[in-house]
Design an enzyme around this catalytic site. Structure first.
Site, PDB file in Angstrom:
ATOM      1  N   LYS A 181      57.515  21.556  37.524  1.00 22.38           N
ATOM      2  CA  LYS A 181      58.199  22.834  37.818  1.00 22.38           C
ATOM      3  C   LYS A 181      57.400  23.441  38.966  1.00 22.38           C
ATOM      4  O   LYS A 181      56.404  24.115  38.767  1.00 22.38           O
ATOM      5  CB  LYS A 181      58.159  23.738  36.579  1.00 22.38           C
ATOM      6  CG  LYS A 181      59.251  24.797  36.530  1.00 22.38           C
ATOM      7  CD  LYS A 181      59.285  25.746  37.707  1.00 22.38           C
ATOM      8  CE  LYS A 181      58.294  26.878  37.583  1.00 22.38           C
ATOM      9  NZ  LYS A 181      58.250  27.726  38.804  1.00 22.38           N
ATOM     10  N   CYS A 289      42.182  29.687  45.324  1.00 20.69           N
ATOM     11  CA  CYS A 289      41.392  30.149  44.182  1.00 20.69           C
ATOM     12  C   CYS A 289      39.907  29.918  44.408  1.00 20.69           C
ATOM     13  O   CYS A 289      39.089  30.385  43.633  1.00 20.69           O
ATOM     14  CB  CYS A 289      41.849  29.434  42.929  1.00 20.69           C
ATOM     15  SG  CYS A 289      41.553  27.673  43.022  1.00 20.69           S
ATOM     16  N   GLU A 385      41.731  40.409  42.223  1.00 20.26           N
ATOM     17  CA  GLU A 385      41.944  39.245  43.079  1.00 20.26           C
ATOM     18  C   GLU A 385      42.926  39.670  44.177  1.00 20.26           C
ATOM     19  O   GLU A 385      44.127  39.784  43.933  1.00 20.26           O
ATOM     20  CB  GLU A 385      42.527  38.075  42.276  1.00 20.26           C
ATOM     21  CG  GLU A 385      42.678  36.829  43.109  1.00 20.26           C
ATOM     22  CD  GLU A 385      43.345  35.671  42.382  1.00 20.26           C
ATOM     23  OE1 GLU A 385      44.221  35.903  41.540  1.00 20.26           O
ATOM     24  OE2 GLU A 385      42.970  34.519  42.683  1.00 20.26           O
TER      25      GLU A 385
END
Ligand code: NAD
Length: 503
Positions: A181, A289, A385
């Site tokens: 996905k 990340c 973040e």
């Protein structure tokens, strides 16, 4: 090769189930927009429970034969897949760059990293020598790696090929049927990867794609036939995926967001440090990340900060740095900079309002490198973040204070230190609470066979997503304990038409 052209008109993404492409024209669609110029470059169907059910059913039918296929045959197919990726590297890199906003160089680097995972998967039959031992007289214990069945991977926007490739080769080599996905923001490259996988000789139904958003994820999480879920994305969604998947008795490894700290001490090599920090916070426009987002300046390191500012000023948008994924992300980044300013931090370099010097970039989503100094640990820019090319600097007077600030973060993906002293490096490596530590390296991504993964709220579940840990995640160990009746001495045994004699 069939219809791999992504340079022309907008592409219509399709779902892949049982080896057949489905238009699913009845489904609502979402535009795929290039961050470089805001142009619509494709459309993606937003599937639902029915498309998930259809795909899982087909994958479950394909799985047993694939699981019984010799591992060397599976490895040969993956080796062909890598070779086809290499032949089509330029096209794949164009696709990654167009849909994610990365520079061409970054797009290709992500693909190369993905191919390293294929190499590792292909070599695993040699690495993975099944352990066996005689545990008692005449009793043998043996480990055998078994596949799980139908498994799924849910991936984020920031690496359209690399993150899916963290999962696909490892899940397939051990014999699972895999459903991807992809992020609905970047679904185009996975269409190309699927075509190449099928051209490599992968049996129909062993690899599938269900496009869409949260509805598809939620349907996969509760489907009884899906045995394991690999997830990479934001912490909020990772936590939801982990809780829901495990509540439905699935194995789940969910990697989440990050806020990575780089500690700089006065003894560091200024040039190496400044370059390392620059590439860490501006690479992929800060949308990775592993990006450094907080610089913990221990003592007087102003000369290093000055160098970072100078280097960052020289970054050319569109050439050295890519675009931001969409308008919402751009607004989030600009708002975080404005908030830092209003909380009293000093903006050393302001990227707001910058555009690339590319054709039609005024309609794209751009922000230049931004450096915020004299932030305090409790400020939003030091906590959230931001996921953009923004470096927040916090001043600390002691090394343990800096490590303490880093460890107070709820995230635990990466931490780094720039120093020329072994004892300083040793202290940080031992005391920083993060899954991946860099010593004079700003983006400490482990290379295969070392595995990738963080701690705390950057990772829910056990183990890492790549390396041997990744193989273990996608498989079970069967333990076989064996003994055999011994032949009596001086006896004869009839085996079929033969008479066996022992002396
Ligand atoms: P995201 O969490 O918004 O989306 C990730 C996936 O989850 C997508 O496929 C999306 O369709 C799906 N999703 C989104 N909302 C959902 C919901 N409410 N319910 C169910 N599914 C949902 O993440 P993103 O914005 O695509 O990617 C950026 C994030 O990913 C950042 O936080 C970044 O740090 C993280 N990331 C982490 C790693 C890592 O290794 N830890 C690697 C890459 C990216």
């Amino acid at each position: 090769m069939a219809d791999l052209n992504i340079r022309g008109a907008a592409r219509n993404c399709r779902n892949l189930s049982a080896g057949d492409w489905h238009d699913d024209a009845h489904l609502p669609r979402r535009d795929v927009v290039s961050p470089h110029n805001g142009k619509v470059i494709g459309q993606v169907p937003l599937s639902g429970v029915q498309e998930v059910a259809r795909t899982v059913e087909a994958a479950a039918l394909a799985w047993p034969r694939w699981a019984q296929t010799p591992i060397r045959t599976r490895a040969e197919i993956l080796a062909r897949f890598k070779s086809l990726m290499q032949q089509n590297l330029s096209l794949l890199a164009d696709s990654v760059s167009a849909e994610s906003g990365k520079t061409r160089v970054e797009a290709e680097a992500g693909l190369q990293k993905g191919m390293e995972i294929i190499d590792f998967a292909v070599s695993s039959p040699n690495l993975d020598l099944w352990d066996s031992a005689e545990v008692s007289i005449g009793v043998q214990c043996q480990f055998r790696r078994e596949s799980l069945g139908v498994v799924a991977g849910i991936t984020p926007f920031n690496f359209p090929a690399m993150v899916p490739l963290w999962m696909i080769p490892l899940a397939l080599i051990v014999g699972n049927a895999f459903i991807l996905k992809p992020s609905e923001k970047v679904p185009l490259t996975s269409q190309l990867l699927a075509q190449l996988l099928m051209e490599s000789g992968l049996p129909r139904g062993v690899f599938s794609i269900v496009n869409g958003g949260a509805e598809v994820v939620d349907a996969l999480l509760v489907h009884p036939e899906v045995k394991a879920i690999g997830f990479v994305g934001s912490t909020a969604v990772a936590s939801h995926v982990y809780r829901t998947g495990t509540a439905h008795h699935k194995r789940v490894l969910a990697l989440g967001g990050a806020k990575n700290h780089i500690i700089v001490t006065p003894d560091c090599d200024p040039n190496l440090t400044a370059k390392g920090i620059l590439s860490s916070f501006t690479g992929c426009a800060g949308q990775r990340c592993m990006a450094a987002s907080v610089l913990l300046a221990v003592g007087d390191v102003d000369h290093v900060i000055q160098k970072v500012v100078e280097l960052a000023k020289g970054q050319c948008l569109g050439r050295d740095m890519g675009a931001i994924i969409d308008d919402a992300a751009l607004k989030r980044i600009e708002r975080a900079i404005t908030q830092a300013e209003s909380e009293g931090a000093k903006i050393l370099l302001d990227g707001r309002g910058q555009k690339a010097s590319l054709a039609e970039s005024e309609r794209g989503f751009w922000v230049g490198p931004t450096i915020i100094d004299h932030a305090r640990p409790e400020m939003e820019c030091a906590q959230m973040e931001i996921f953009g090319p923004v470096l927040t600097i916090i001043r600390a007077s002691r090394l343990d204070e800096a490590v303490g600030i880093s460890n107070a973060s709820p995230y635990g993906n990466a931490a780094a230190v720039f120093t020329t002293r072994g004892d300083v490096a040793h202290y940080v490596a031992s005391n920083a609470n993060a899954g991946m530590i860099g010593i004079n390296i700003g983006v400490p991504v482990p290379r295969e066979p070392f595995s990738f993964g963080g701690t705390k709220q950057s990772r829910f579940g056990h183990g890492d997503i790549t390396g041997r840990s990744g193989l273990d995640f996608w498989s079970d160990f069967k333990k076989i304990t064996t003994t055999w009746p011994a032949l009596q001495s001086n006896s004869s045994v009839q085996v079929g038409q033969f008479l066996l004699h022992t002396t």
